[in-house]
Motif scaffolding. Structure first.
Motif, PDB file in Angstrom:
ATOM      1  N   LEU A 139       0.786  -1.231   0.000  1.00  0.00           N
ATOM      2  CA  LEU A 139       0.000   0.000   0.000  1.00  0.00           C
ATOM      3  C   LEU A 139       0.817   1.280   0.000  1.00  0.00           C
ATOM      4  O   LEU A 139       0.275   2.345  -0.297  1.00  0.00           O
ATOM      5  CB  LEU A 139      -0.943   0.016   1.209  1.00  0.00           C
ATOM      6  N   CYS A 140       2.084   1.230   0.353  1.00  0.00           N
ATOM      7  CA  CYS A 140       2.846   2.461   0.538  1.00  0.00           C
ATOM      8  C   CYS A 140       3.989   2.638  -0.450  1.00  0.00           C
ATOM      9  O   CYS A 140       4.751   3.592  -0.335  1.00  0.00           O
ATOM     10  CB  CYS A 140       3.385   2.526   1.966  1.00  0.00           C
ATOM     11  N   THR A 141       4.142   1.743  -1.398  1.00  0.00           N
ATOM     12  CA  THR A 141       5.208   1.887  -2.380  1.00  0.00           C
ATOM     13  C   THR A 141       4.629   1.738  -3.784  1.00  0.00           C
ATOM     14  O   THR A 141       3.553   1.176  -3.979  1.00  0.00           O
ATOM     15  CB  THR A 141       6.311   0.829  -2.174  1.00  0.00           C
ATOM     16  N   GLY A 142       5.344   2.249  -4.737  1.00  0.00           N
ATOM     17  CA  GLY A 142       4.924   2.123  -6.129  1.00  0.00           C
ATOM     18  C   GLY A 142       3.777   3.055  -6.473  1.00  0.00           C
ATOM     19  O   GLY A 142       3.482   4.029  -5.781  1.00  0.00           O
ATOM     20  N   LYS A 143       3.103   2.746  -7.588  1.00  0.00           N
ATOM     21  CA  LYS A 143       1.998   3.585  -8.060  1.00  0.00           C
ATOM     22  C   LYS A 143       0.819   3.555  -7.094  1.00  0.00           C
ATOM     23  O   LYS A 143       0.171   4.578  -6.872  1.00  0.00           O
ATOM     24  CB  LYS A 143       1.545   3.120  -9.438  1.00  0.00           C
TER      25      LYS A 143
END
Length: 77
Positions: A41-45
């Motif tokens: 939930l907190c990294t990437g797109k």
């Protein structure tokens, strides 16, 4: 499954005034579920989208609280 050992070892030398503390990283084969959820939930797109949506939601919450507070502070008697 093998029991996890503590990663901190302390040894004291009798012939010297120096104490030695060593910390070994304990490796686990599985990541915790909280860590997996954080990574998802907190990294990437998806992480960027979650942060944008969180920012917009926070803006509206603060806006509504300010509007309601201002209404009661400046209400004519």
């Amino acid at each position: 499954m093998q029991p996890q050992e503590s990663g901190v070892h302390y040894s004291r030398w009798d012939d010297s005034s120096r104490d030695e503390v060593s910390m070994a990283a304990v490796s686990s084969t599985e990541e915790s579920s909280c860590r997996r959820i954080f990574q998802k939930l907190c990294t990437g797109k998806l992480g960027v989208a979650m942060k944008v949506l969180g920012g917009i939601a926070l803006f509206w919450v603060i806006f509504i609280l300010g509007y309601v507070t201002g209404y009661y502070v400046h209400k004519c008697k």
